[in-house]
Design a protein around this motif. Sequence first.
Motif, PDB file in Angstrom:
ATOM      1  N   THR A   1       0.877  -1.169   0.000  1.00 37.85           N
ATOM      2  CA  THR A   1       0.000   0.000   0.000  1.00 37.85           C
ATOM      3  C   THR A   1       0.915   1.219   0.000  1.00 37.85           C
ATOM      4  OG1 THR A   1      -0.055   0.278   2.390  1.00 37.85           O
ATOM      5  CG2 THR A   1      -1.642  -1.228   1.454  1.00 37.85           C
TER       6      THR A   1
ATOM      7  N   THR B   1       1.333   5.322   0.500  1.00 37.61           N
ATOM      8  CA  THR B   1       0.755   6.555   1.010  1.00 37.61           C
ATOM      9  C   THR B   1       1.735   7.699   0.800  1.00 37.61           C
ATOM     10  OG1 THR B   1      -0.387   5.256   2.697  1.00 37.61           O
ATOM     11  CG2 THR B   1      -0.307   7.646   3.030  1.00 37.61           C
TER      12      THR B   1
ATOM     13  N   ILE C   1       1.906   1.015  12.387  1.00 36.73           N
ATOM     14  CA  ILE C   1       1.845  -0.028  11.364  1.00 36.73           C
ATOM     15  C   ILE C   1       2.688  -1.233  11.796  1.00 36.73           C
ATOM     16  CG2 ILE C   1       2.383  -0.590   8.953  1.00 36.73           C
ATOM     17  CD1 ILE C   1       1.852   2.433   8.333  1.00 36.73           C
TER      18      ILE C   1
ATOM     19  N   GLU D   1       1.095  -3.747  13.858  1.00 33.91           N
ATOM     20  CA  GLU D   1       0.239  -4.692  13.122  1.00 33.91           C
ATOM     21  C   GLU D   1       1.077  -5.774  12.446  1.00 33.91           C
ATOM     22  OE1 GLU D   1      -2.105  -2.416  10.375  1.00 33.91           O
ATOM     23  OE2 GLU D   1      -2.897  -1.113  11.942  1.00 33.91           O
TER      24      GLU D   1
ATOM     25  N   ASP E   1       3.915  -1.679   3.591  1.00 35.90           N
ATOM     26  CA  ASP E   1       3.464  -0.297   3.446  1.00 35.90           C
ATOM     27  C   ASP E   1       4.627   0.570   3.013  1.00 35.90           C
ATOM     28  OD1 ASP E   1       0.574   0.321   4.856  1.00 35.90           O
ATOM     29  OD2 ASP E   1       1.532  -1.484   5.638  1.00 35.90           O
TER      30      ASP E   1
ATOM     31  N   LYS F   1      -6.905   4.055   5.958  1.00 43.74           N
ATOM     32  CA  LYS F   1      -7.476   2.734   5.652  1.00 43.74           C
ATOM     33  C   LYS F   1      -8.875   2.862   5.055  1.00 43.74           C
ATOM     34  CE  LYS F   1      -4.844   0.090   9.048  1.00 43.74           C
ATOM     35  NZ  LYS F   1      -4.895  -0.542  10.384  1.00 43.74           N
ATOM     36  N   THR F   2      -9.635   3.818   5.566  1.00 44.42           N
ATOM     37  CA  THR F   2     -10.977   4.039   5.013  1.00 44.42           C
ATOM     38  C   THR F   2     -10.881   4.435   3.542  1.00 44.42           C
ATOM     39  OG1 THR F   2     -11.682   4.805   7.178  1.00 44.42           O
ATOM     40  CG2 THR F   2     -13.141   5.324   5.340  1.00 44.42           C
TER      41      THR F   2
ATOM     42  N   ARG G   1      -8.489   3.645   1.483  1.00 41.93           N
ATOM     43  CA  ARG G   1      -8.095   2.453   0.723  1.00 41.93           C
ATOM     44  C   ARG G   1      -9.296   1.541   0.484  1.00 41.93           C
ATOM     45  NH1 ARG G   1      -3.501   0.994  -0.836  1.00 41.93           N
ATOM     46  NH2 ARG G   1      -4.166  -1.145  -1.041  1.00 41.93           N
ATOM     47  N   GLU G   2     -10.108   1.426   1.508  1.00 45.96           N
ATOM     48  CA  GLU G   2     -11.317   0.609   1.413  1.00 45.96           C
ATOM     49  C   GLU G   2     -12.237   1.183   0.338  1.00 45.96           C
ATOM     50  OE1 GLU G   2     -13.508  -2.602   2.186  1.00 45.96           O
ATOM     51  OE2 GLU G   2     -11.488  -2.198   2.951  1.00 45.96           O
TER      52      GLU G   2
END
Length: 325
Positions: free
Chosen positions: A50, A52, A73, A76, A144, A246-247, A249-250
């Motif tokens: 991903t 950014t 990140i 995670e 990322d 993230k929203t 990306r969604e």
Amino acid sequence: MTSAASNSLSTRLLAGERFALARMISWAENSNSRFPEALEAIWSRVGRATRTGVTGPPGAGKSTLVNELCALIREEERTVGILAVDPSSPLSGGALLGDRIRMEDRTADAGVFIRSMASRGSHGGMARSAVDAMDVMDAFGMHDVLVETVGVGQAEYDVVAAADTVLVVLCPGAGDGVQAMKSGLLELADVIAINKCDLPGADRLTSDMTEAVHLRTAGRDLWAPPVVQCSAGKREGVDDVLAAIKTHREHLKDQLDSHRRRKRIQQVRQVVGERMEEALWEEGDLAEQVEAILRTGTTPYATASNVTQSLLRTASGNQAKGIQA
Ligand SMILES: Nc1nc2c(ncn2[C@@H]2O[C@H](COP(=O)(O)OP(=O)(O)OP(=O)(O)O)[C@@H](O)[C@H]2O)c(=O)[nH]1
Ligand SMILES: [Mg+2]
């Protein structure tokens, strides 16, 4: 020789050697002739990360925020590649060193790779090498990729615009909000972070930006960038910024491939432009023709029209032969 060198470097990169990662980014940065072949060898692994882009006015807290986003990140269990494009402007010439110091606690982490890239004197080439560096980090397997640029020039815009999600960082004071609106930063934004919320003026800036987003997107089929407050320096609200990324990306989800392809078209367009320019002027013929036209007393503009039309006629003659896929 060339082929062997690029093969072994790409093999080592795919095997997870950080040295190869650093080296291949240097190849991209220095426009090493072996880079295109090396990229080809790793191309099938590009596209998983991903991406950014983080931009905003000098001193808004971009590096601090990137550092904190990286920490979240990592929690995670995802790996992070960070590219900091240094504008080398007199204003923030010292920023790079500052960035290095602040990011030091990340550099011992094998799941993080940080690279700075100077933009000084490299013109449009900087945007290209930055995109190449993101591709290389992606192929290496970073989950990322974060790229930071100061939102000052076209080349910096081009870099962040190549990302999936663009995070614009603003902070109260110095009329940053007004500047951001004037400079077109908001048009680029997928998420807006109002950083330094511990300082006065943050609420005002937040409502101004929310209003600006509303004016731009209301009633139109456009993504309305969420405006999120944070204090990266105090490690507050950074999770909200990550959630907003993230929203977005969604939201992209099904369109991600076409979104990326559009950005690749830009990249190809830039490279074609550069190569055409080189090829055209490489031999002395065109310069001689131009000189001959100028000698007749023709203005530079009329000369340029004359030359462009003649080149386009030649090109359309050749077009019948078609482009090989
Ligand atoms: N008060 C306050 N200061 C902050 C915050 N975040 C960052 N800063 C400070 O703001 C200054 C600039 O931070 P950077 O992260 O270097 O900003 P930047 O946008 O990367 O700066 P350039 O790369 O030079 O454009 C530093 O002194 C930071 O400590 C915050 O949330 N609150
Ligand atoms: Mg910075």
